[in-house]
Enzyme design. Structure first.
Site, PDB file in Angstrom:
ATOM      1  N   TYR A  72      89.010  27.151  75.076  1.00 32.02           N
ATOM      2  CA  TYR A  72      87.586  26.699  75.384  1.00 32.02           C
ATOM      3  C   TYR A  72      87.180  27.058  76.871  1.00 32.02           C
ATOM      4  CZ  TYR A  72      83.147  24.394  75.917  1.00 32.02           C
ATOM      5  OH  TYR A  72      81.766  24.125  75.982  1.00 32.02           O
TER       6      TYR A  72
ATOM      7  N   GLU B 151      79.149  29.617  76.158  1.00 32.79           N
ATOM      8  CA  GLU B 151      80.277  29.057  75.667  1.00 32.79           C
ATOM      9  C   GLU B 151      81.270  30.194  75.225  1.00 32.79           C
ATOM     10  OE1 GLU B 151      80.254  24.682  73.868  1.00 32.79           O
ATOM     11  OE2 GLU B 151      79.975  26.334  72.434  1.00 32.79           O
TER      12      GLU B 151
END
Ligand code: GDP
Ligand code: MN
Length: 382
Positions: free
Chosen positions: A101, A189
């Site tokens: 991530y 993101e």
């Protein structure tokens, strides 16, 4: 403002972040043709403003073009978290060896941009934060220097051991940071950022939320707004110049000022009710806004009572009163109204309302209690 994955990956791709190729399809036939062109297997992905599409069945691996068409048929008929899927993204499938991530957002308490990385990617970062908070690594960026190369490398080392992959990740993190600033983001993101069978580092999913206050200076990004993907009530409110957020309760709220609107929602909850919306009609004296607000609130079938809470400052209570009379005259309202006003031209407002057959309260607590009771189908006991 939320962007779709395909929009986010095109913006981030322009900043040099590596993605597999991808094309958008609105029909199963288009999905089949894209799969044929790319060669199989492909991944078919729902394009909606929601995370967790994979878990909801909105991300599927197809082994041949016919299967891509079949998954597209299925996914295009889905709603995910209440949002209808209108398009799918078709991308060549990648062999994944790890999922991490990478995210950039604003840390309000630090008043800085925050970069977060985690080697536990692929799942919602909120889930990682709850289960394994030590797997999330954070860096707040000093705006005087921006994200420095050695800081990006240090974050890269949190994800990978292989130096080539660390360098690739550091480069991607710096590009994501730059893109975040360039688009006026409140969130950017990559989840997952993956390593592939041949060792490459690639982004497989992208999310960007743009700060609405940045849109006036980014016309090209404002143009990406997908009206079909937003609640119709929110679109209409924006067009009428109202700040409106759809909520799930039964007490419709029409308030002037964001602070008072928040306080009103708090008080509705305190008295056992649930607000149906946040609505700030703003500081202007414009009866048309009241008409628009009432139309939007009454279009929600869950609304059982409507609470006006007006503090007259620049907003004149008599203007709001006129708006209420005008709007109720036009709309033939079937839902009870509770009106509380105080401040500028309060006496005139009470006169206007009384003449039209409405009661006007001045006590906020009493008004909220009445609205909550009416929404629950009870007579109020002030
Ligand atoms: P989200 O669930 O909305 O976050 O959608 P994602 O695009 O992140 O996809 C969810 C998951 O599907 C990813 O975490 C991957 O595990 C998987 N996935 C997506 N694309 C591919 C791919 O090309 N190959 C493989 N093997 N898995 C993929
Ligand atoms: Mn994802």
């Amino acid at each position: 403002m939320n962007l779709h994955e395909f929009q986010a990956r095109s913006l981030l791709g322009a900043h040099g972040i590596p993605f597999p190729p991808g094309e958008v399809a609105a029909t199963p036939e288009e999905a089949r043709a894209i799969a044929q062109r790319f060669g199989v297997p492909v991944v078919v992905k729902a394009q909606v403003h929601a995370g967790g599409r994979g878990k909801a069945g909105g991300v599927k691996l197809a082994r041949d073009p016919a299967e891509a068409a079949a998954f597209a048929t299925h996914i295009l008929a889905m709603t995910i978290k209440g949002l209808a899927v209108r398009r799918v993204l078709v991308t060549p499938a990648v062999t994944i060896t790890s999922e991490s991530y990478v995210g950039v957002t604003i840390d309000r308490s630090a008043q800085r941009v925050l970069v977060m990385v985690s080697p536990a990617g692929g799942v919602d970062i909120e889930e990682v934060a709850a289960r394994a908070p030590d797997k999330i690594h954070r860096l707040t960026v000093d705006p005087r220097y921006g994200l420095l190369a050695h800081q990006a490398m240090a974050l890269g080392f949190r994800l990978y051991q292989d130096i080539a992959q660390v360098r690739a990740a550091a480069d991607i993190i710096q590009r994501l940071y730059a893109a975040f600033g360039a688009v006026g983001g409140s969130l950017a993101e990559l989840n997952p950022l993956v390593t592939t069978g041949d060792g490459a580092v690639l982004a497989l999913d992208a999310k960007i939320v743009v700060d609405d206050n940045e849109l006036p200076r980014h016309a090209e990004i404002a143009a990406l707004r997908d009206l079909g993907a937003e609640a119709a009530s929110e679109t209409r409110a924006r067009e009428a110049g109202l700040s409106f957020i759809q909520l799930q309760g039964s007490v419709g709220c029409c308030v002037n000022g964001a602070g008072l609107a928040m306080a009103t929602m708090d008080l509705v909850k305190l008295h056992g009710g649930e607000p149906a919306n946040f609505l700030d009609i703003g500081g202007s004296s414009n009866p048309q806004k009241v008409v628009a607000a009432l139309k939007i609130i009454t279009a929600d079938p869950a609304v059982r009572s409507i609470l006006f809470n007006i503090f007259g400052g620049i907003t004149r209570c008599d203007d709001v009163a006129n708006g209420i009379v005008e709007a109720t005259g036009r709309l033939s309202l079937k839902i009870p109204l509770v009106i509380r006003l105080t401040g500028t031209n309060e006496a005139e407002a009470v006169q206007i309302l009384t003449r039209a057959g409405f009661a006007a309260l001045t006590d906020m607590d009493q008004a909220v209690r009445q609205a909550v009771a009416l929404a629950a189908g009870r007579r109020s006991h002030p």
